[in-house]
Design an enzyme around this catalytic site. Structure first.
Site, PDB file in Angstrom:
ATOM      1  N   GLU A   1       0.862  -1.155   0.118  1.00 16.86           N
ATOM      2  CA  GLU A   1       0.133  -0.099  -0.139  1.00 16.86           C
ATOM      3  C   GLU A   1       0.769   1.209  -0.197  1.00 16.86           C
ATOM      4  OE1 GLU A   1      -3.634   2.211   0.207  1.00 16.86           O
ATOM      5  OE2 GLU A   1      -2.984   0.544  -0.572  1.00 16.86           O
ATOM      6  N   TYR A   2       1.801   1.096   0.786  1.00 15.72           N
ATOM      7  CA  TYR A   2       2.951   2.310   0.964  1.00 15.72           C
ATOM      8  C   TYR A   2       3.475   2.465  -0.484  1.00 15.72           C
ATOM      9  CZ  TYR A   2       6.894   5.149   2.348  1.00 15.72           C
ATOM     10  OH  TYR A   2       7.805   6.107   2.662  1.00 15.72           O
TER      11      TYR A   2
ATOM     12  N   SER B   1      30.538  19.327  24.218  1.00 10.97           N
ATOM     13  CA  SER B   1      30.677  18.015  24.554  1.00 10.97           C
ATOM     14  C   SER B   1      30.253  17.747  25.990  1.00 10.97           C
ATOM     15  CB  SER B   1      32.017  17.525  24.075  1.00 10.97           C
ATOM     16  OG  SER B   1      33.023  18.207  25.073  1.00 10.97           O
ATOM     17  N   LEU B   2      30.370  16.544  26.631  1.00 14.96           N
ATOM     18  CA  LEU B   2      30.031  16.523  27.886  1.00 14.96           C
ATOM     19  C   LEU B   2      31.440  15.933  28.846  1.00 14.96           C
ATOM     20  CD1 LEU B   2      26.889  14.156  27.027  1.00 14.96           C
ATOM     21  CD2 LEU B   2      27.017  16.351  28.210  1.00 14.96           C
TER      22      LEU B   2
ATOM     23  N   LYS C   1      23.326   6.990  26.189  1.00 12.83           N
ATOM     24  CA  LYS C   1      24.348   7.783  25.312  1.00 12.83           C
ATOM     25  C   LYS C   1      24.859   7.110  23.980  1.00 12.83           C
ATOM     26  CE  LYS C   1      29.138  10.401  25.830  1.00 12.83           C
ATOM     27  NZ  LYS C   1      29.315   9.648  24.309  1.00 12.83           N
TER      28      LYS C   1
ATOM     29  N   GLU D   1      21.975  11.963  17.462  1.00 11.57           N
ATOM     30  CA  GLU D   1      22.979  10.992  17.139  1.00 11.57           C
ATOM     31  C   GLU D   1      22.538  10.183  15.729  1.00 11.57           C
ATOM     32  OE1 GLU D   1      25.523  11.554  19.147  1.00 11.57           O
ATOM     33  OE2 GLU D   1      26.617   9.704  19.100  1.00 11.57           O
TER      34      GLU D   1
ATOM     35  N   LYS E   1      30.063   6.746  31.574  1.00 11.06           N
ATOM     36  CA  LYS E   1      30.598   5.870  30.842  1.00 11.06           C
ATOM     37  C   LYS E   1      30.386   4.577  31.096  1.00 11.06           C
ATOM     38  CE  LYS E   1      32.500   7.229  27.318  1.00 11.06           C
ATOM     39  NZ  LYS E   1      33.260   8.262  26.756  1.00 11.06           N
TER      40      LYS E   1
ATOM     41  N   CYS F   1      51.704 -33.543  18.601  1.00  8.81           N
ATOM     42  CA  CYS F   1      52.066 -34.631  18.486  1.00  8.81           C
ATOM     43  C   CYS F   1      53.008 -34.889  17.214  1.00  8.81           C
ATOM     44  CB  CYS F   1      51.071 -35.935  18.662  1.00  8.81           C
ATOM     45  SG  CYS F   1      50.146 -35.835  17.051  1.00  8.81           S
TER      46      CYS F   1
ATOM     47  N   CYS G   1      44.302 -32.530  13.458  1.00 12.10           N
ATOM     48  CA  CYS G   1      45.353 -33.242  13.768  1.00 12.10           C
ATOM     49  C   CYS G   1      45.048 -34.813  13.297  1.00 12.10           C
ATOM     50  CB  CYS G   1      45.928 -33.246  15.108  1.00 12.10           C
ATOM     51  SG  CYS G   1      47.091 -34.550  15.590  1.00 12.10           S
TER      52      CYS G   1
END
Ligand code: IVH
Length: 698
Positions: free
Chosen positions: A39-40, A86-87, A126, A184, A342, A439, A454
């Protein structure tokens, strides 16, 4: 075209775009599709056809425009209207406690919190991806940029337009004049694996981890390539915001300038607002109170980390009240009101010092990388298995290389990739040895098998314990009282080096081993003695020849009648045996071709082991001759072994899986999928009595 016609086409196009946008949002943001893919697709095709016929009506925010524009020669640069910061990091609970204490004190001093109160936080994941800033003007996506140095980033608008979960147009009535959303870009584990598989098939570069794959995809100069990459986006913050006032005037809000009049007054409220505009916001965000709330959230998410669809490298805690945020302010490049808690890193780089080869209990040679010790995933890692030769080739690992080591959760550490750019001039490739490092026997690698093995079998110390335990087992020589623990001791003390040594053990020495007394030693010697006259099939099975199971061993015994005859048989002779194919024949020939194995047979004979030939069944007279049966569930009286023996004695075969060739399925209590399969295939199903009745037939 007449004016009213244009109007109606424009309306039609616009209605379709809104509808498609809605379904996109349901599918990519809410994970709750309302219509079928077909349908999409139909709506998309209809829109594309209308736009084809009226190219002047195409706008950049039309859902048809996500396929990717023409390649760029370079990215332009974008100066961020509000810097992307930044953190600060917290690694331990103490760091989190200190963060909370500082906030608490500052907010009490500012009169924003009563003494003894608890700070309210928004706790978030994070995301381990790439920070981007999306700029919407009057609800339309006009620009997307990477973080860059925080002041200036790269213009990746054409690429970001291809990301399905990023709305090209915001939803709802609450549309701001300007909204810079920060968040992100990332790739899920599953999409990453799939992409790498594709890259491998096309012999193109594979990515080290989902983050690199996301970064590489976004930094593509050809947006058509980005369009094929499964990127996702989550919003977690904002830059410039300007709201349109009722009067029609613009109102500029800039949090950093200390302007408290924001569209919502908490961080949580802002994220909810983003969601209402159709932006993806992750569901695992949570409002919590005080350090206890933060640490409880940390525990909860840590436990889920391995099962998340995407990589996170920690959590982010933000003071929820925007007023409190502006009071706390910033220090250097990071806000004081937020911190990144972290997780221990799951990936680190280190150097491959050497590659050793270990021989496993089944004789498989496994290359193991000796690594320069590295702290990753909470432990110090010094080794990582490389599984087999192909794996080393596939990952392109040389001795001396710098590699990415990963340890996620309790999973065994692995080398994810080699960083070819860092390869030193004296790095050297790895080669599998031609003989067993334990061996000295020849090694072999069969076609269609990844492992090199082996061929030393019983002679190889690495395989001794397992071979002896197998040989003593009930279906083999059936030596009661010779369990794994005793086998370990016998091998480790050096007393038993081969199967033949077992037959030289005496009561006196056995009684001296741990957990052995006079009585158990006597019983064991009796059991060993009894095993000196095994049925030939059992002895063959006891030797642990690859691909020779219980049934094949018996078939070989019946066919050849003596161990000497089997040892002398060539592949052709072996292929004449019922159900023996080239794999089994090759394996038997190789086994007896190895001098060590022939010596063991000789030693067994010297120790008085004399196999007895089984009576060959009387042709067609046997009730189950040529029939294959499958056992499933628990029978009321017979154990599985007993039932198998009866079936074999009646000329039948027992198989582990049901197929159309199965004559009968014998089902007991708690029979599972095999019974189901028998029903579907219409195979006759018997119970124990039914089987007994069959066996009694002449
Ligand atoms: S807030 C002013 N929230 O972590 C604070 N950052 O070291 C801006 N990140 O570059 C960042 N998830 O790429 C924030 N829920 C989250 C985040 C997050 C991932 C990344 C972001 C940023 C880095 C900060």
């Amino acid at each position: 075209m007449k004016q009213n016609e244009v109007q109606s086409v424009t309306q039609k196009i616009e209605a379709l775009r809104r509808e498609i946008d809605r379904h996109n949002h349901q599918y990519y943001v809410l994970n709750a599709p309302l219509v079928s893919d077909a349908e999409y697709d139909r709506m998309m095709n209809e829109l594309a056809a209308l736009e084809d016929a009226h190219p002047d009506l195409i706008t950049p925010y039309s859902p048809t425009q996500r396929v990717g524009a023409a390649p760029l020669s370079a990215f332009g640069s974008v100066r961020h209207a509000v810097v992307m910061r930044s953190l600060g990091n917290a690694f331990e609970a103490d760091d989190v406690a200190a963060f909370d204490r500082r906030n608490s004190e500052a907010l009490q001093a500012a009169g924003l919190m009563p003494p003894g109160g608890q700070v309210e936080y928004m706790a978030e994941l994070k995301f381990d991806g790439l920070a981007v800033s999306l700029r919407y003007e009057r609800g339309l996506l006009v620009q997307a940029a990477t973080r860059g140095d925080g002041q200036t980033g790269e213009d990746i608008t054409a690429n970001v337009r291809t990301v399905r979960s990023v709305p090209l147009r915001l939803q709802g009535d609450d549309i701001p004049e300007v909204l810079e959303v920060r968040g992100e870009m990332l790739m899920t584990h599953q999409d990453f694996e799939r992409l790498n598989e594709q890259q491998r098939q096309r012999r193109e570069k594979v990515f080290v981890n989902p983050r690199n794959a996301a970064a590489g995809s976004l930094r593509q100069l050809d947006p058509r390539i980005t369009a094929t990459r499964p990127l996702r986006f989550f919003a977690y913050g904002w830059g410039e915001i300007r709201l349109r006032q009722a009067s029609g005037e613009l109102d500029l809000f800039n949090q950093e300038a200390g302007d408290a009049a924001m569209p919502r007054d908490t961080h949580a409220g802002m994220l909810d607002w983003f969601a209402s505009l159709g932006l993806p916001v992750n569901d695992l965000r949570r409002r919590v109170r005080g350090v206890e709330g933060l640490l409880a959230y940390y525990e909860e998410i840590s436990a889920q980390r391995a099962t998340l669809q995407f990589e996170i490298d920690g959590l982010v805690y933000k003071v929820d009240s925007l007023e409190a945020q502006s009071v706390l302010g910033y220090v250097a490049r990071a806000p004081r009101y937020a911190v990144a808690h972290k997780f221990p890193a799951q990936e680190e780089n280190t150097v491959v010092l050497d590659i050793d080869v270990q021989v496993g209990r089944t004789g498989a040679l496994t290359p193991v990388a000796r690594l320069k010790p590295v702290f990753v995933g909470g432990v110090t890692v010094t080794n990582a298995t490389l599984h087999n030769e192909d794996e080393i080739r596939r990952k392109g690992i040389y001795i001396g290389d710098t590699v990415v080591v990963r340890r996620a959760g309790d999973v065994i550490p692995e080398i994810v990739a080699s960083i070819a750019e860092l390869r030193p001039a004296d790095a050297r490739p790895f080669h599998m040895p031609q003989s067993c490092p334990v061996c000295g026997s020849a090694v072999e690698r069969l076609e269609d098998e990844a492992a090199t093995r082996c061929t030393g079998g019983l002679f190889c110390a690495a395989q001794r314990k397992q071979s002896l335990t197998h040989a003593a087992g009930r279906k083999a020589l059936d030596i009661e009282g010779l369990g794994e623990k005793l086998v370990d001791q016998l091998v480790e003390s050096g007393r038993v080096k081969s199967l033949a040594d077992l037959f030289t053990l005496n009561v006196l020495e056995l009684a001296a081993y741990e957990r052995m007394g006079q009585k158990s030693a006597e019983n064991l010697v009796k059991a060993i003695d009894k095993a000196r006259k095994p049925e030939l099939g059992r002895l063959l099975f006891a030797l642990g020849i690859r691909h020779v199971g219980e049934t094949t061993a018996r078939d070989l015994a019946l066919h050849f009648g003596s161990i000497e005859a089997i040892m002398q048989a060539d592949e052709e002779a072996l292929l004449a045996v019922r159900d023996v194919g080239p794999v089994v024949a090759g394996s038997v020939v190789r086994f007896f071709g190895e001098p060590h194995n022939r010596e063991i047979i000789q030693a067994l004979q010297q120790a008085g082991v004399e196999p007895v030939a089984e009576a060959a069944p009387q042709g067609g007279a046997l009730p189950l001759a040529g029939k294959t049966l499958v056992l499933t569930g628990t029978l009321p009286n017979w154990s599985r072994d007993e039932a198998t023996r009866h079936i074999m004695a009646a000329g039948g075969k027992v198989s582990g899986s049901v197929s159309r060739k199965t004559a009968y399925v014998v089902a007991g209590e708690e029979a599972g999928s095999k019974l189901e399969k028998a029903r579907t295939l219409g195979v006759t199903i018997l119970d124990e009595d039914g089987l007994k009745a069959l066996l009694a037939q002449e």
